[in-house]
Design a protein around this motif. Sequence first.
Motif, short mmCIF file in Angstrom:
data_model
loop_
_atom_site.label_atom_id
_atom_site.label_comp_id
_atom_site.label_asym_id
_atom_site.label_seq_id
_atom_site.Cartn_x
_atom_site.Cartn_y
_atom_site.Cartn_z
N TYR A 323 0.84 -1.19 0.00
CA TYR A 323 0.00 0.00 0.00
C TYR A 323 0.88 1.25 0.00
CZ TYR A 323 -3.53 -3.42 1.41
OH TYR A 323 -4.35 -4.51 1.46
N PRO A 324 1.59 1.47 -1.08
CA PRO A 324 2.55 2.58 -1.11
C PRO A 324 1.92 3.95 -0.94
CG PRO A 324 2.24 1.64 -3.30
CD PRO A 324 1.57 0.71 -2.35
N GLU A 328 2.89 6.46 2.01
CA GLU A 328 3.45 7.78 1.66
C GLU A 328 2.68 8.89 2.38
OE1 GLU A 328 4.44 10.51 -2.30
OE2 GLU A 328 3.27 8.67 -2.48
N GLU A 329 1.36 8.76 2.39
CA GLU A 329 0.54 9.76 3.09
C GLU A 329 0.86 9.79 4.57
OE1 GLU A 329 -4.02 10.19 2.69
OE2 GLU A 329 -3.70 9.38 4.73
N SER A 335 5.80 13.42 9.46
CA SER A 335 7.01 14.24 9.32
C SER A 335 6.69 15.72 9.39
CB SER A 335 7.70 13.92 7.99
OG SER A 335 6.93 14.40 6.89
N GLY A 336 5.41 16.06 9.47
CA GLY A 336 5.00 17.45 9.52
C GLY A 336 4.85 18.09 8.15
N GLN A 337 4.99 17.29 7.11
CA GLN A 337 4.91 17.80 5.74
C GLN A 337 3.45 17.99 5.35
OE1 GLN A 337 6.98 15.34 2.90
NE2 GLN A 337 5.84 16.17 1.17
N LEU A 338 3.13 19.16 4.86
CA LEU A 338 1.79 19.45 4.40
C LEU A 338 1.74 19.35 2.87
CD1 LEU A 338 1.10 22.53 6.69
CD2 LEU A 338 0.09 20.25 6.94
N PRO A 339 0.58 19.03 2.30
CA PRO A 339 0.49 18.96 0.83
C PRO A 339 0.98 20.25 0.19
CG PRO A 339 -1.51 18.11 1.85
CD PRO A 339 -0.69 18.70 2.96
N PRO A 373 -6.07 15.09 5.79
CA PRO A 373 -6.79 14.01 6.49
C PRO A 373 -6.54 14.00 7.99
CG PRO A 373 -4.90 13.13 5.30
CD PRO A 373 -5.05 14.55 4.86
N GLN A 374 -5.47 14.63 8.43
CA GLN A 374 -5.15 14.66 9.86
C GLN A 374 -5.94 15.74 10.61
OE1 GLN A 374 -3.38 15.89 7.33
NE2 GLN A 374 -1.50 16.89 7.98
#
Length: 668
Positions: A323-324, A328-329, A335-339, A373-374
């Motif tokens: 389920y890559p 990834e999501e 990691s704190g990365q936002l889209p 989604p978070q």
Amino acid sequence: MENKNLIQKCIDTVRILAADAVQKANSGHPGTPMALAPLGHILWSGVMNYNPENPDWANRDRFVLSCGHACMLQYSYLYLTGYRITLDDIKKFRQLHSITAGHPEYRLTPGIEVTTGPLGQGFANGVGMAIAQQYMAERYNRPDFNIFDYKIYAICSDGDLMEGVSAEAASLAGHLGLGNMIYFYDSNHITIEGATDLAFDEEVSKRFQAYGWHVQEVQDINDLEALSAAIRNAQEETGRPSLIKVHSQIGYGSPNKRDSAAAHGSPLGIDEVRLVKKNFGFDQEKDFNVPPDVLDFYHKAGRDSSENEKQWNKLYENYKKTYPDLAEEYEAVISGQLPKDWQDKLPVFETGKPIATRKASGQTLNAIAEDLPQLIGGSADLSPSTNTMLDGYPSFAVKQRDGRNFHYGIREHAMGAVLNGMALSNYLIPYGATFLIFSDYMRPPLRLAAMMKIRPIMVFTHDSIGLGEDGTTHQPVEQLIGLRTVPNMTVIRPADANETAQAWRVAIQHTDGPVALALTRQEIPVIDQNKYTTAKDLEKGAYILSDSEGTPDVILIASGSEVHLILKAQEELEKDHINARVVSMPSWNLFDKQSNEYKERVLPRSIRKRLAVEAGSPVGWMKYTTDDGEVIGIDRFGESAPAEEIMKEYGFTVENVIKTAKALILKK
């Protein structure tokens, strides 16, 4: 027999460590750690999944010591099982700059999941942790890949269960059927003042059964077999939260202070500690005695438990291959990365039709929800008023664990503490909403969120007397200044719809403490983004919204709904050849973090005539207006009346701003 003797030796070692540490500090609570040592032994030697080398392992079981005064129990087991805590740290219990503080502190001590101490808070935090696990499991688990299946283990006391917040949280947990919670209620019948029956004689087990919990009782905490059996039963019960009532004797092992209030919150005394050691067959003259075989036993327990992470890592590697996209999501979120383009979804509001900032907030939330989604949350039974419902998403419920809308019920205190538990997942960005006046019901969890520097977002609507007819009881006056004074708390009171959208951008990106958004009930004008400075400057806390052509004679400062008053006043003052600078100051906290150069540019020291306008307490504004300035604020409670009438009655009119500004300019 030898193994049984070693186990008893292990338990008694913890009891003596607690007595020694409290005695050396000449401060603390020895009795409960001494009583609960058998339970701690069961949990850390074979029940909980954890890794001392990686306290932040994503699928570890969470342990919450709601009765935080018993922290020597937790410190002892963290040290013994191999966390980065030394015996010297134990010896420095409650000392300056020690990592073994008087109550457990998140981020300070490895292995501490949450700051506890104010009774009842940890109880409710655990509910939030359980919600986070259920949400993440629903989103990411797949057949044969139980990536998130951790449980929440917590210990609570008589005192915890007297606090109202635990009742609110227990009711919510039962309603939601959070079967990943296993709580131990230490019933020792003692508080600081004496026996609990001075003030507390209810049948707790029946109360929790009524809440919908699975309830068991262990008559003697020293009965390890009974304890283990009860835990196994609780682990098998997945449809209801579990409460295991355990009977203990506070100060167990102390011949003169056992079962007494004297063992609760004070050192036992040197002579009594020696008697405890004698009771357990330890050297009376040796302090902080940890026999090598005891240390070996617990170190092995820690190493054995760490194998769970190794197995989990293998599972996760296969999960990533299968389920890559989900992996990834998940990795981006933690990691704190936002889209990349999420900010492009922020709405831009046009001038013309006034809009309440609470409504602009709701539109903003719905615009960005799909990409985040978070981001999940709800309100304390006020979503129609706070505009915090995410359209098109289900509510979190027993059969809907991926629901993103939460219904906390009329439980503001629990909502705040549950949000903290959700935020501690290091995955979710939870928000909760109520009226600003009811932030008073939430002060303990708000303070703890700020202390832990975690990131729940609070949406506080109905932010002033401008809410109108609900009257005195619902009109906040002192709440803004109260929240602004909390260290690490960021309060943002946007001036219009576009500042509101930018406030959400700042709140989502903020990672260093809680954010509180103060929003209007009443409709207010949308400031022209083409005519005035862009609302994106909100991130600086204060900015020059509109400047005069010449050197300002006066600086007008405001937040929230009062900004449009000073903008209009600027126009009128200009007709009288008075130069006024308009500064929107949505956040003191953000402005104070700016460089001295920037602050000087916005509020130059050479311009001493300054007028601040805010429909709240004037306390604190003099920091920005200086001794030569004035504040139009409120130093009394409100009244019940339509918003326009009460704002006029209290001096929040363009006319009064002009009058006060002119008087200020003439003032020597």
